[in-house]
Write a protein that holds these residues in place. Structure first.
Motif, mmCIF file in Angstrom:
data_model
loop_
_atom_site.group_PDB
_atom_site.id
_atom_site.type_symbol
_atom_site.label_atom_id
_atom_site.label_comp_id
_atom_site.label_asym_id
_atom_site.label_seq_id
_atom_site.Cartn_x
_atom_site.Cartn_y
_atom_site.Cartn_z
ATOM 1 N N GLU A 173 32.883 30.228 -59.038
ATOM 2 C CA GLU A 173 33.316 31.624 -58.945
ATOM 3 C C GLU A 173 32.132 32.568 -59.049
ATOM 4 O O GLU A 173 31.113 32.249 -59.666
ATOM 5 C CB GLU A 173 34.305 31.978 -60.064
ATOM 6 C CG GLU A 173 35.564 31.152 -60.111
ATOM 7 C CD GLU A 173 35.496 30.066 -61.145
ATOM 8 O OE1 GLU A 173 36.556 29.638 -61.651
ATOM 9 O OE2 GLU A 173 34.368 29.627 -61.467
ATOM 10 N N LEU A 184 36.389 39.051 -56.478
ATOM 11 C CA LEU A 184 35.964 37.725 -56.912
ATOM 12 C C LEU A 184 35.935 36.782 -55.719
ATOM 13 O O LEU A 184 36.777 36.869 -54.833
ATOM 14 C CB LEU A 184 36.913 37.173 -57.970
ATOM 15 C CG LEU A 184 37.152 38.039 -59.206
ATOM 16 C CD1 LEU A 184 38.058 37.298 -60.191
ATOM 17 C CD2 LEU A 184 35.853 38.444 -59.868
ATOM 18 N N TRP A 234 39.113 22.941 -61.319
ATOM 19 C CA TRP A 234 38.882 24.265 -61.865
ATOM 20 C C TRP A 234 37.415 24.649 -61.739
ATOM 21 O O TRP A 234 36.526 23.793 -61.853
ATOM 22 C CB TRP A 234 39.271 24.303 -63.346
ATOM 23 C CG TRP A 234 40.737 24.121 -63.575
ATOM 24 C CD1 TRP A 234 41.428 22.945 -63.624
ATOM 25 C CD2 TRP A 234 41.696 25.149 -63.792
ATOM 26 N NE1 TRP A 234 42.758 23.190 -63.848
ATOM 27 C CE2 TRP A 234 42.949 24.529 -63.966
ATOM 28 C CE3 TRP A 234 41.624 26.549 -63.863
ATOM 29 C CZ2 TRP A 234 44.123 25.263 -64.199
ATOM 30 C CZ3 TRP A 234 42.774 27.264 -64.099
ATOM 31 C CH2 TRP A 234 44.000 26.631 -64.261
ATOM 32 N N ARG A 283 43.833 33.450 -65.220
ATOM 33 C CA ARG A 283 42.962 34.156 -66.144
ATOM 34 C C ARG A 283 43.337 33.860 -67.582
ATOM 35 O O ARG A 283 44.470 33.475 -67.886
ATOM 36 C CB ARG A 283 43.013 35.664 -65.886
ATOM 37 C CG ARG A 283 44.354 36.304 -66.204
ATOM 38 C CD ARG A 283 44.363 37.767 -65.750
ATOM 39 N NE ARG A 283 45.649 38.416 -66.021
ATOM 40 C CZ ARG A 283 45.972 39.622 -65.611
ATOM 41 N NH1 ARG A 283 45.094 40.363 -64.901
ATOM 42 N NH2 ARG A 283 47.151 40.141 -65.913
ATOM 43 N N CYS A 294 35.321 32.503 -54.682
ATOM 44 C CA CYS A 294 35.296 31.129 -55.175
ATOM 45 C C CYS A 294 34.891 30.230 -54.017
ATOM 46 O O CYS A 294 35.638 30.079 -53.044
ATOM 47 C CB CYS A 294 36.655 30.725 -55.710
ATOM 48 S SG CYS A 294 36.797 28.976 -56.144
ATOM 49 N N ILE A 347 44.970 38.229 -52.771
ATOM 50 C CA ILE A 347 44.310 36.936 -52.613
ATOM 51 C C ILE A 347 44.211 36.620 -51.126
ATOM 52 O O ILE A 347 45.129 36.909 -50.349
ATOM 53 C CB ILE A 347 45.066 35.822 -53.378
ATOM 54 C CG1 ILE A 347 44.248 34.527 -53.379
ATOM 55 C CG2 ILE A 347 46.464 35.616 -52.840
ATOM 56 C CD1 ILE A 347 44.822 33.436 -54.292
ATOM 57 N N LEU A 359 39.632 37.118 -54.421
ATOM 58 C CA LEU A 359 40.608 37.919 -55.136
ATOM 59 C C LEU A 359 40.080 39.351 -55.174
ATOM 60 O O LEU A 359 39.129 39.638 -55.899
ATOM 61 C CB LEU A 359 40.868 37.397 -56.549
ATOM 62 C CG LEU A 359 41.984 38.120 -57.302
ATOM 63 C CD1 LEU A 359 43.335 37.825 -56.645
ATOM 64 C CD2 LEU A 359 42.003 37.711 -58.770
ATOM 65 N N TRP A 402 44.251 31.704 -58.516
ATOM 66 C CA TRP A 402 43.431 32.407 -59.507
ATOM 67 C C TRP A 402 44.274 32.516 -60.776
ATOM 68 O O TRP A 402 45.435 32.941 -60.727
ATOM 69 C CB TRP A 402 43.038 33.796 -59.039
ATOM 70 C CG TRP A 402 41.978 33.813 -57.982
ATOM 71 C CD1 TRP A 402 42.159 33.899 -56.627
ATOM 72 C CD2 TRP A 402 40.558 33.743 -58.181
ATOM 73 N NE1 TRP A 402 40.955 33.876 -55.978
ATOM 74 C CE2 TRP A 402 39.951 33.785 -56.913
ATOM 75 C CE3 TRP A 402 39.741 33.652 -59.318
ATOM 76 C CZ2 TRP A 402 38.565 33.737 -56.736
ATOM 77 C CZ3 TRP A 402 38.372 33.595 -59.150
ATOM 78 C CH2 TRP A 402 37.798 33.639 -57.872
ATOM 79 N N TYR A 455 38.355 34.871 -65.448
ATOM 80 C CA TYR A 455 39.142 34.510 -64.271
ATOM 81 C C TYR A 455 38.651 33.169 -63.727
ATOM 82 O O TYR A 455 37.459 32.970 -63.514
ATOM 83 C CB TYR A 455 39.022 35.587 -63.202
ATOM 84 C CG TYR A 455 39.875 36.794 -63.517
ATOM 85 C CD1 TYR A 455 39.546 37.648 -64.563
ATOM 86 C CD2 TYR A 455 41.027 37.069 -62.789
ATOM 87 C CE1 TYR A 455 40.341 38.745 -64.878
ATOM 88 C CE2 TYR A 455 41.825 38.164 -63.073
ATOM 89 C CZ TYR A 455 41.480 38.994 -64.134
ATOM 90 O OH TYR A 455 42.266 40.083 -64.437
ATOM 91 N N TYR A 456 39.616 32.282 -63.489
ATOM 92 C CA TYR A 456 39.323 30.944 -63.014
ATOM 93 C C TYR A 456 39.917 30.735 -61.622
ATOM 94 O O TYR A 456 41.062 31.111 -61.359
ATOM 95 C CB TYR A 456 39.915 29.897 -63.945
ATOM 96 C CG TYR A 456 39.337 29.892 -65.333
ATOM 97 C CD1 TYR A 456 39.913 30.659 -66.347
ATOM 98 C CD2 TYR A 456 38.218 29.122 -65.636
ATOM 99 C CE1 TYR A 456 39.384 30.665 -67.633
ATOM 100 C CE2 TYR A 456 37.685 29.114 -66.914
ATOM 101 C CZ TYR A 456 38.268 29.887 -67.909
ATOM 102 O OH TYR A 456 37.740 29.873 -69.166
ATOM 103 N N CYS A 457 39.141 30.112 -60.790
ATOM 104 C CA CYS A 457 39.614 29.635 -59.509
ATOM 105 C C CYS A 457 40.083 28.192 -59.700
ATOM 106 O O CYS A 457 39.454 27.435 -60.446
ATOM 107 C CB CYS A 457 38.453 29.705 -58.516
ATOM 108 S SG CYS A 457 38.712 28.892 -56.949
#
Length: 130
Positions: A6, A20, A120, A38, A22, A70, A81, A36, A94-96
């Protein structure tokens, strides 16, 4: 080996925007559902948005509908995002995430389940000041 990286997080004032990105490695990226999620301090990880493998279907949690978008570019193995009208409550890491088998998405809201995702990224911090 699948890798998700990310970028694009940062500090922004309330009402501002961030985008964002990824970047994914893996030959079958175009077959994956992407999400996505969080995690705010002291809280559980939660779903934000997801997109189907061709990008034809998107899903959002209610709190970001109308503000976040998205999207994905399968030619670049990248999911995005776009976050507009940011609020302090959007502050989180924030995680992809990638779901290599998104077939369950058809029968229910599996895309919103943290445990549905197989891979992840490391996360990117988004901080929204008031």
């Amino acid at each position: 080996q699948v890798q998700l990286v990310e970028s694009g997080g940062g500090l922004v004032q309330a009402g501002g925007s961030l985008r964002l990105s990824c970047a994914a490695s893996g030959r079958t990226f175009s077959n994956w559902g992407m999400g996505w999620l969080r995690q705010a301090p002291g809280k559980e990880r939660e779903f934000v948005a997801a997109i189907s493998w061709r990008g034809g279907t998107t899903y959002y949690t209610d709190s970001v509908k109308g503000r976040f978008t998205i999207s994905r570019d399968n030619g670049k193995n990248t999911v995005y995002l776009q976050m507009n009208s940011l609020k302090p409550e959007d502050t989180a890491v924030y995680y992809c995430a990638a779901d290599v088998d998104m077939s369950p998405w058809i029968s229910g809201s599996y895309y919103s389940r943290v445990g549905e995702y197989d891979y992840w990224g490391q996360g990117t911090q988004v901080t929204v000041s008031s």
